[in-house]
Write an enzyme that holds these catalytic residues in place. Structure first.
Site, PDB file in Angstrom:
ATOM      1  N   ASP A 406       0.719  -1.127  -0.060  1.00 14.66           N
ATOM      2  CA  ASP A 406       0.064   0.055   0.108  1.00 14.66           C
ATOM      3  C   ASP A 406       0.892   1.376  -0.122  1.00 14.66           C
ATOM      4  O   ASP A 406       1.971   1.183   0.649  1.00 14.66           O
ATOM      5  CB  ASP A 406      -1.043  -0.073   1.381  1.00 14.66           C
ATOM      6  CG  ASP A 406      -1.933   1.232   1.191  1.00 14.66           C
ATOM      7  OD1 ASP A 406      -2.644   1.362   0.572  1.00 14.66           O
ATOM      8  OD2 ASP A 406      -1.466   2.123   2.255  1.00 14.66           O
ATOM      9  N   GLU A 459       0.955  -0.564  -5.178  1.00 13.71           N
ATOM     10  CA  GLU A 459      -0.088   0.342  -5.449  1.00 13.71           C
ATOM     11  C   GLU A 459       0.821   1.884  -5.678  1.00 13.71           C
ATOM     12  O   GLU A 459       1.317   2.553  -4.474  1.00 13.71           O
ATOM     13  CB  GLU A 459      -1.341   0.809  -4.390  1.00 13.71           C
ATOM     14  CG  GLU A 459      -2.055   1.783  -4.542  1.00 13.71           C
ATOM     15  CD  GLU A 459      -2.302   2.508  -3.352  1.00 13.71           C
ATOM     16  OE1 GLU A 459      -3.765   3.153  -3.429  1.00 13.71           O
ATOM     17  OE2 GLU A 459      -1.745   2.492  -2.532  1.00 13.71           O
TER      18      GLU A 459
END
Length: 726
Positions: A406, A459
């Site tokens: 993330d 990401e």
């Protein structure tokens, strides 16, 4: 300084629980030719030393003044021996092994690797580990807190009294450690830390394998899960040339129990979620973070226990059962993993020993502006080991297939979401976070070497180069990168009224300009259906029929486009409402044909995707894609070919207007009969039922190809064709 203290002063510090080296005082020692046993036993009425071999009481212990320190000289003995303590607590008697008679927990090699920062599996030594030492069952505790004045392990087993089990400090690696007999799996514990400034902090174990559910914050002694074997089948399923279609899930809000409980358990999810994902022909499940976290509304992205599966849904064994069930169904499991930041909760990592141990001291480096969280100090080898070890832990000990990392962009740039003057340049004066880059490369190299069947996914929302290229070629080493640019462009296009889409035609084709710069995943994730962004169906224009047709056509275009696929839960049946993490998906919508039709089209798109290799084999090779029509701006039609290495192909046609295009000529590379393999305008999906029946290629050149078809492009629909084998 403590090393210049008198014996009396040392004893006073021990009694107060302030001494840095309690093992030099407590336990059994030779002193002036005699054996002396000392024990600090707050609350004890009396105690005696018991022979560990015979069980006989050797000598009662005396109390030092009115303190909690008891001691005894052992008559007639010169050599150290095994002993126990028989303690009268006033309400009951108890015979216990003395924790201070046991040797160090860490071996020389462990100390060396931890101090050097090359222990890739620090969780095998740090944390709490049930063990047997000298024939006695207990738990080995070890925690990194190099600047603490004193660290104790506290729990139900010692009345949460930090004087009972003050730990041994290993100067070589900054770790405090201790074997505590009689502690068992299931016991609660924390570390009581007298920090560098003398303040007492109560901290959860950074390496806890199990934790209490909020609002409680204690760690729970638990067995280290066994190693999950490598699986060549799973390795093949994660490969760049494999079909990868991911269903992203927030476990707490996928479906809620009917009996009023807040959540389904891991085992209930294994029974319900996994078969559901299988029924829709997805290849993988991606779970939003399941690490232990104190705030439900953070969805797991602000974790205080990255080694513990959250207790919201059950035990670590329950979670492992979920993973194994998914694998039994042929479904891979990907975890969202968050090494970008952590919350500043008092029981967590923040200022763990009174210093910025896991984080940066300077807020220009250490505070995340967007989330108010704390940023890891990637320049410290111990922090790198903590994080890299955690990545291996989930892969090796739970058998997960991959980690979606993330907020990578926030890690790569020192000025991320910061105004001028609020960030510190790197040593070259640049904005790149060199330490974070080195960490990510180490992470991906380690996973690639130690568990090559697993994959990592970034990401990453910027144009940082070579995110999914090998470290040896100058890349970051991820296997895949989320294509957030494609997602934003195409959703923006779909939001336009079909009448005006011709003015935004480039948004659908621009992705091909950079499609092969990375190994891309096409994500329609939770980020697109929260925080007032509405739902996917809510982004579509037109009346009800057109909104659903638009969404089906978009999904068809996406499944035909180069790149792996990801869809957040609820999107597969066009949930109207924006996602709410505090409630269930609106499963009642499936009683309505249009919603059920979207679910069917997702199932069939996944099935076609998996059944026809041209749709996935060359996802990351320009040879796998060829435009047929990309410049029909006025009619908003796109058509392209997907190829595999054996030169088989699929024809994809998308019409993004509500006007059917009859007799629409498209070029094809080979003669013969062609048939549809999917059409999102089919009646079973809620469409108008305009189909292409079998089509014979004509020797009429078109679009630079020697043959062509006269097709019908259904309204607001995507269809795919293949050449029939003779």
């Amino acid at each position: 300084m403590q090393n210049a203290l008198t014996p009396a002063e040392v004893l006073e510090l021990v009694i107060r629980g302030d001494y840095h080296d309690p093992f030099s005082v407590l336990g059994m020692h030779r002193e002036r030719g005699k054996l002396v046993v000392r024990a600090l036993l707050p609350g004890a009425v009396s105690a005696a030393v018991v022979d560990g071999k015979t069980g006989n009481i050797l000598v009662p212990m005396q109390r030092l003044g009115d303190t909690a320190l008891l001691f005894a000289e052992i008559p007639g003995r010169k050599e150290l021996f095994r002993y126990r303590l028989k303690i009268d607590w006033g309400t009951h008697e108890q015979e216990l092994e003395d924790a201070y008679r046991f040797p160090p927990v860490l071996g020389d090699i462990d100390v060396w690797l931890l101090s050097e920062g090359t222990h890739h599996r620090p969780y095998e030594k740090l944390g709490a580990h049930p063990a047997v030492m000298d024939g006695v069952s207990g738990v080995s505790f070890a925690v990194w807190a190099p600047n603490a004045q004193r660290v104790s392990v506290v729990g139900d087993f010692n009345g949460w009294d930090g004087r009972r089990h003050m730990m041994r400090f290993r100067h070589e690696c900054g770790v405090w450690e201790m074997f505590v007999p009689h502690v068992m799996p299931g016991d609660l514990y924390k570390y009581e830390i007298r920090d560098i400034d003398g303040n007492v902090r109560l901290k959860a174990d950074p390496y806890a394998f199990r934790s209490q559910l909020r609002p409680d914050t204690a760690s729970i002694v638990h067995w280290l899960p066994p190693v999950a074997p490598s699986d060549e089948v799973r390795k093949a399923a994660n490969a760049l040339d494999a079909p990868v279609s991911i269903y992203e899930v927030h476990l707490g809000s996928w479906r809620t129990p009917e009996d009023g409980r807040r959540w389904l358990s891991y085992r209930e999810l294994a029974e319900q979620l996994v078969p559901y994902v299988k029924s829709l022909a997805f290849t993988h499940i991606e779970l939003m973070p399941i690490n232990e976290h104190p705030l439900d509304d953070s969805w797991g992205y602000q974790s205080t226990g990255i080694y513990a599966p959250t207790a919201r849904f059950g035990t670590p064994e329950d979670f492992r059962d979920f993973v194994e069930t998914a694998h039994a169904y042929g479904i891979g499991v990907i975890l969202d993993w968050v090494p970008a930041h952590f919350p500043a909760d008092a029981h967590g990592l923040a200022r763990f020993d009174g210093t910025a141990l896991y984080e940066h001291e300077d807020p220009r480096e250490g505070i995340h502006q967007d989330w108010g969280s704390v940023i890891y100090n990637y320049g410290r080898t111990e922090v790198q080991n903590y994080l890299v070890g955690n990545a291996l832990y989930w892969i090796e000990r739970y058998g997960v297939d991959g980690l979606r990392v993330d907020a990578v962009a926030s890690m790569l740039y020192r000025d991320y979401s910061r105004a001028p003057g609020q960030w510190i340049p790197n040593k070259y004066g640049g904005r790149e976070n060199l330490e974070a880059i080195a960490f990510l490369r180490k992470l991906n190299e380690t996973v690639g070497i130690d568990r090559p069947e697993a994959v990592t996914m970034a990401e990453e929302s910027t144009s940082f180069p070579a995110v999914s290229r090998p470290v040896g070629d100058g890349g970051l080493g991820f296997h895949y990168k989320w294509n957030l640019g494609w997602m934003h462009d195409t959703l923006s296009y779909m939001h336009e009224d079909p009448l005006f889409r011709k003015y935004h035609h480039d948004k659908m084709r621009f992705g091909l300009m950079y499609a092969y710069s990375e190994n891309f995943i096409l994500p329609l994730s939770h980020d697109e259906v929260v925080h007032c962004k509405g739902s996917l169906i809510g982004k579509m224009p037109g009346d009800e029929w057109q909104r659903f047709a638009n969404l089906r056509a978009y999904f068809g275009f996406m499944w035909g486009f180069p790149g792996k696929k990801l869809l957040f839960m609820g999107g597969e049946f066009a949930q109207y409402r924006e996602w709410n993490a505090n409630g269930s998906l609106d499963w009642n919508l499936l009683q309505y044909p249009l919603h059920a039709g979207v679910q069917r089209v997702i199932r069939d798109l996944n099935t076609v995707y998996r059944d026809f290799p041209p749709l996935y084999r060359l996802d990351f090779d320009p040879a796998g894609f060829e435009w047929i029509i990309h410049n029909d701006v006025d009619e908003s039609v796109f058509s392209f070919l997907r190829w595999d290495e054996e030169r088989r192909f699929v024809v994809v046609i998308s019409n993004f207007t509500p006007v059917p295009r009859y007799g629409y000529r498209i070029g094809v590379p080979q003669p013969g009969w062609y048939r549809e393999i999917i059409n999102t305008d089919a009646v079973i999906y809620g469409g108008s039922g305009i189909h292409n029946h079998e089509l014979l290629a004509q020797p009429v050149p078109a679009n630079g190809m020697p043959w062509s078809l006269e097709v019908t492009a259904p309204p607001l629909a995507t269809c795919m064709l293949i050449r029939k084998e003779s």
